[in-house]
Design an enzyme around this catalytic site. Structure first.
Site, PDB file in Angstrom:
ATOM      1  N   THR A   1      39.393  86.548  43.111  1.00  0.00           N
ATOM      2  CA  THR A   1      39.303  87.216  44.400  1.00  0.00           C
ATOM      3  C   THR A   1      37.842  87.209  44.833  1.00  0.00           C
ATOM      4  OG1 THR A   1      41.181  88.621  43.821  1.00  0.00           O
ATOM      5  CG2 THR A   1      39.762  89.377  45.622  1.00  0.00           C
TER       6      THR A   1
ATOM      7  N   LYS B   1      40.069  93.111  38.744  1.00  0.00           N
ATOM      8  CA  LYS B   1      39.837  93.950  39.917  1.00  0.00           C
ATOM      9  C   LYS B   1      40.775  95.154  39.819  1.00  0.00           C
ATOM     10  CE  LYS B   1      43.077  91.247  42.767  1.00  0.00           C
ATOM     11  NZ  LYS B   1      43.250  90.477  44.024  1.00  0.00           N
TER      12      LYS B   1
ATOM     13  N   ASN C   1      44.616  94.849  39.767  1.00  0.00           N
ATOM     14  CA  ASN C   1      45.284  94.233  38.619  1.00  0.00           C
ATOM     15  C   ASN C   1      45.226  95.106  37.376  1.00  0.00           C
ATOM     16  OD1 ASN C   1      46.054  92.002  40.035  1.00  0.00           O
ATOM     17  ND2 ASN C   1      44.402  90.690  39.307  1.00  0.00           N
TER      18      ASN C   1
ATOM     19  N   ASP D   1      40.431  87.264  37.168  1.00  0.00           N
ATOM     20  CA  ASP D   1      40.723  88.007  38.396  1.00  0.00           C
ATOM     21  C   ASP D   1      40.741  89.508  38.126  1.00  0.00           C
ATOM     22  OD1 ASP D   1      41.152  88.237  41.121  1.00  0.00           O
ATOM     23  OD2 ASP D   1      43.331  88.136  40.947  1.00  0.00           O
TER      24      ASP D   1
ATOM     25  N   ASP E   1      49.293  91.183  35.134  1.00  0.00           N
ATOM     26  CA  ASP E   1      49.201  89.981  35.967  1.00  0.00           C
ATOM     27  C   ASP E   1      48.258  88.934  35.387  1.00  0.00           C
ATOM     28  OD1 ASP E   1      49.390  88.084  37.880  1.00  0.00           O
ATOM     29  OD2 ASP E   1      48.772  89.353  39.553  1.00  0.00           O
TER      30      ASP E   1
END
Length: 895
Positions: A730, A697, A700, A695, A713
């Site tokens: 995502t 992005k 994060n 994830d 995270d």
């Protein structure tokens, strides 16, 4: 940690509820008005790209069409064809093979419904996909009839990917028959089929001799690049005399191999042809004709070069050299970098059958030889050397004067790699014995906690400062309360640790002590006494400080503080609430005596049971425990009690990268390169440990108070054991192989990094920028219509790098390995070692405005009471927690 279980359409100011840390590790008071960033050139009005999906957290499959009569009815050929036609309209099925489609269709059930029956309701969770076989249905959105579904139409396809609320109500108008499949059946079937197909293709590859020398990673890359070709009976697959660059491996059927009009053999499943096309640019030596229906796996020379990074023959020889050197009990003592430098410098010589390869009387220590192909024998044939054999490895590593007593002659065509002793010693940095001793010390230095974040260059410079000192039995190396200014590493022998005149423990070879004294002028906390004769490498503080500047020293001091796990819940004072996610709350806490600030994440046990996230928490802890990197959030330790699970982590002061890049506007290529380079070293650390992040992005990634990115995270990260199939991430940043369910590995993180780089330089994401519907986003990702804005410089080097990272073939995204990725021409100006020690000036230092000092305003109430009050303010479904069958009651034993 944690994932939103519905598709939120976030406003510009919304907070991504999946993240327990990405929204909270930044102080509330440092938030800057979003209006500040609106004047940012071509960057679009921004908003976060929705929440991440994690299919591990889904509820049990919803029972759609509750009034239907459901049966496993056999399908006619016409019904199968009609279903196939309906499926062809959806990207979810377009990537499936004919066999996979047939298998999925075979799993579809027959739903018979009466008039006015509800199939599913708007905003309710969905779990099934349906094809209309007969009858008519209404599509009702917000109470308004918007469409009539007829035979051949289908609906509910997004439910096959993940749990998401239905966007409409579907209701029958008349007696209706549907063919339906639920998500669990679809995903499980697809995973099984793709796993079987992948393993079968891998098994085929492993039977081909020219591929057997490849590494596991290279074979995996090869399998990912195979294409499937089908041929009908009597079709010519290749023609004698024509140029060819494709290698074929027969998966199904039989072929005839014809030379000059005469059949020389037939071949079937598991056989292969065209291998010379991969090795050499040559014409076909025979014609191959399909006798039956034939299915072949194929790969071309160009594709192979892209995947493996060079010609196949070169790769085979490089791997042969590597294996031979690893097998040598002498050369294998060198470091990986030293071995690789030797391999790169060896020259390959070719000898024909009967030629003398090594003359009699030559000293064995003059050169190192590796037999790559063919055999060597002496005149009498009593001594034979085969491929993968090292000659001269013992002699080149010592001062021996032995000679080859007789000539060694080529048996068949022979290829042999050679390097002289002089060049060998230049490459490794000196005489072998001296270098091996240094390597031993270097390996220990890398394990010393305070040196873990130093660059390789700094570690080597420290190693060269080591002095050897000897101590006799009973000698005190130093005494308790003496001033400390040296680090000691035991080379041989044992020492006793004595504290307050009591022997505490004994330490031996490769243990170290006194490491804090190179940073601090502390007094020794214990006495160290030699037990027998002892030899130590010693690093003095003055030598250390000559190599490490004040900035790096301060950085190391911070890391040492984070490595102190001697913290208990009772030691902590709550400063304030930082933020809350779907499953827990994060607090800013401070150690009562040390005044060190941390982030404390708390997760209620009743929520753990309600959402069945035990395995997720265990995995998150397991992942974080493996990570110790200056650009990754550090887990200090975990706690548990009868009410909660706790994660105590590093407190990251700064801003989300999401906000930073909007403050900067469109990034220059050099600024983009800084952040991407940092992400590369982060991913290198993760992937070396078989951890896929899933994830990646801007939301994060924090930009800390030094201006460097820090990954946070880890709620959806996973430790890989082979390929995985879970839909996680995502949508806008999700790699296509996650969507299609074909199985994936660490390359999905490079895809996400490519999306981020595109976003840096173009101001938007490349696929589905204006879309909020995940289905539409997935469609655009799989369409892969990668276009750049017309105003972007066509010659910008970053464009080519983006295209590489966003390649549909996962194996091509990093160029074959993380090492090759780092040598990409786009990174030619990057000083990788300086990044790790934060010696590169960042593009921007975040503005952090604090309304109160971290040292002031201590709260003096009970920690449990404060947390309980905050939990009372969190929305929570009023459903009785249930322990699912088969759940591990001791899941939290390691917390």
């Amino acid at each position: 940690m944690g994932v939103c279980m519905s598709i939120a359409k976030p406003s510009i100011h919304s907070v991504d509820s999946r993240s327990l840390l990405s929204t909270v590790l930044v102080q509330e008071e440092q938030k800057i008005s979003l209006n500040t960033f609106e004047n940012s050139g071509a960057r679009k009005l921004f908003k976060k790209k929705g929440s991440a999906f994690d299919s591990r957290l889904e509820e049990e499959i919803t029972l759609d069409a509750p009034t239907a009569v459901v049966t496993d009815k056999d399908k006619t050929r016409r019904e199968v064809d009609n279903i196939k036609y309906a499926l062809s309209k959806h990207f979810i099925f377009n990537s499936l093979t004919e066999d996979q489609l047939d298998f999925i269709i075979g799993k579809m059930k027959h739903y018979a419904l009466s008039p006015d029956a509800i199939v599913f309701m708007q905003d309710q969770p969905g779990g099934n996909f349906f094809v209309v076989a007969s009858g008519k249905l209404q599509v009702i959105i917000n109470g308004t009839l918007t469409k009539i579904l007829k035979p051949g139409d289908s609906f509910g396809e997004l439910a096959l990917l993940h749990d998401t609320p239905r966007s409409a109500t579907i209701k029958t108008i008349e007696k209706t028959v549907l063919w339906g499949v639920d998500r669990q059946t679809f995903r499980t079937t697809l995973e099984q089929l793709n796993s079987m197909n992948y393993q079968e293709n891998l098994n085929f590859i492993e039977t081909v001799p020219i591929f057997q020398i490849l590494t596991v990673q290279q074979r995996d890359a090869l399998v990912s690049s195979l294409s499937t070709h089908a041929f009908y009976p009597q079709q010519r697959i290749v023609n004698e005399g024509e140029p060819g660059d494709l290698f074929y491996l027969i998966k199904e059927g039989t072929v005839s191999c014809v030379k000059e009009g005469q059949e020389i053999r037939s071949m079937g499943r598991g056989d292969y042809f065209g291998e010379q096309a991969l090795l050499h640019n040559c014409v076909r030596t025979a014609t191959v004709i399909a006798i039956t229906q034939v299915k072949c796996l194929a790969i071309g020379r160009d594709s192979l070069t892209k995947v493996l990074g060079s010609k196949l023959q070169h790769i085979i020889y490089i791997n042969t050299q590597r294996i031979a050197l690893e097998r040598s009990p002498y050369i294998s003592q060198l470091t990986r970098d030293q071995v690789e430098s030797i391999i790169r410098s060896m020259r390959v010589h070719t000898f024909q059958h009967g030629q003398i390869v090594i003359n009699a009387g030559i000293e064995k220590g003059v050169a190192l030889y590796i037999l790559l192909k063919g055999n060597l024998r002496n005149h009498s044939g009593t001594k034979v050397y085969e491929s993968l054999c090292c000659l001269g490895d013992l002699d080149i590593t010592g001062n021996f004067n032995e000679i080859y007593p007789e000539e060694l002659i080529a048996e068949g065509k022979v290829d042999i790699a050679v390097i002289s002793r002089a060049e060998f010693e230049i490459l490794i940095g000196g005489e072998f014995i001296e270098i091996i001793n240094k390597n031993e010390a270097l390996a220990v230095l890398k394990k010393v906690q305070i040196f873990r974040d130093l660059s390789q260059d700094k570690i080597i410079r420290l190693m060269n400062c080591l002095k050897l000192e000897e101590f006799q039995d009973g000698d005190f190396i130093f005494k308790q309360n003496d001033p400390g200014d040296s680090l000691f590493i035991i080379k041989t022998g044992r020492v006793e640790v004595i504290k307050n005149h009591i022997r505490v423990r004994t330490v031996a070879k490769h243990d170290y002590f006194g490491e804090r004294s190179v940073l601090y002028n502390d007094l020794r906390t214990a006495s160290i006494k030699a037990s027998g004769q002892v030899t130590c490498w010693v690093l003095h503080q003055k030598d250390f400080l000559n190599i490490i500047n004040d900035d790096i020293k301060n950085l190391l001091v911070k890391r040492i503080q984070l490595q102190d796990t001697n913290v208990n819940l009772q030691d902590l004072i709550i400063k304030k609430t930082l933020g809350r996610g779907m499953f827990g709350i994060v607090f800013l806490v401070m150690h009562k005596s040390k005044k060190t600030c941390y982030a404390l994440k708390t997760v209620e046990r009743k929520k753990v049971l309600r959402y069945q996230i035990q395995n997720n928490l265990v995995l998150e802890r397991k992942v974080l425990m493996q990570l110790d990197h200056i650009m990754i959030m550090k887990l200090i330790r975990t706690f548990k009690d009868e009410k909660r699970i706790y994660f105590l982590t590093e407190y990251v002061r700064g801003q989300e990268l999401f906000d930073v890049i909007r403050q900067m506007g469109l990034l220059s290529e050099s600024d983009a390169k800084f952040y991407i380079s940092c992400l590369v070293v982060i991913l290198e650390h993760l992937h070396e440990r078989d951890i896929v992040y899933r994830d990646l992005k801007p939301e994060n990634i924090m930009v800390d108070d030094d201006g460097y990115p820090k990954l946070i995270d880890f709620g959806v990260a996973k430790i890989l054991q082979g390929r995985t199939f879970t839909i996680v991430g995502t949508p806008h940043y999700m790699a296509p192989e996650i969507i299609t369910g074909k199985g994936y590995g660490t390359p999905v993180d490079y895809w996400s990094m490519g999306i981020i780089l595109y976003e840096f330089i173009c101001g938007s994401v490349p696929f589905g920028e204006d879309e909020e519907d995940p289905f539409a986003i997935y469609q655009k990702i799989l369409d892969h219509n990668l276009m750049f804005p017309s105003w972007l410089d066509q010659s910008l080097p970053a464009r080519v790098f983006v295209e590489q990272l966003l390649h549909l073939n996962p194996s091509l995204r990093n160029g074959g390995s993380i090492q090759k990725l780092k040598t990409n021409s786009w990174f030619s100006t990057v000083l990788w070692e300086n990044l790790l020690s934060k010696q590169v000036k960042p593009p921007l230092i975040p503005l952090i405005v604090e309304t109160e000092s971290a040292q002031s305003g201590l709260l003096h109430f009970n920690l449990d009471d404060y947390i309980s009050k905050e939990e009372a303010n969190s929305a929570f479904p009023s459903i009785t927690p249930k322990q699912r069958p088969g759940s591990n009651l001791n899941w939290d034993e390691d917390f």
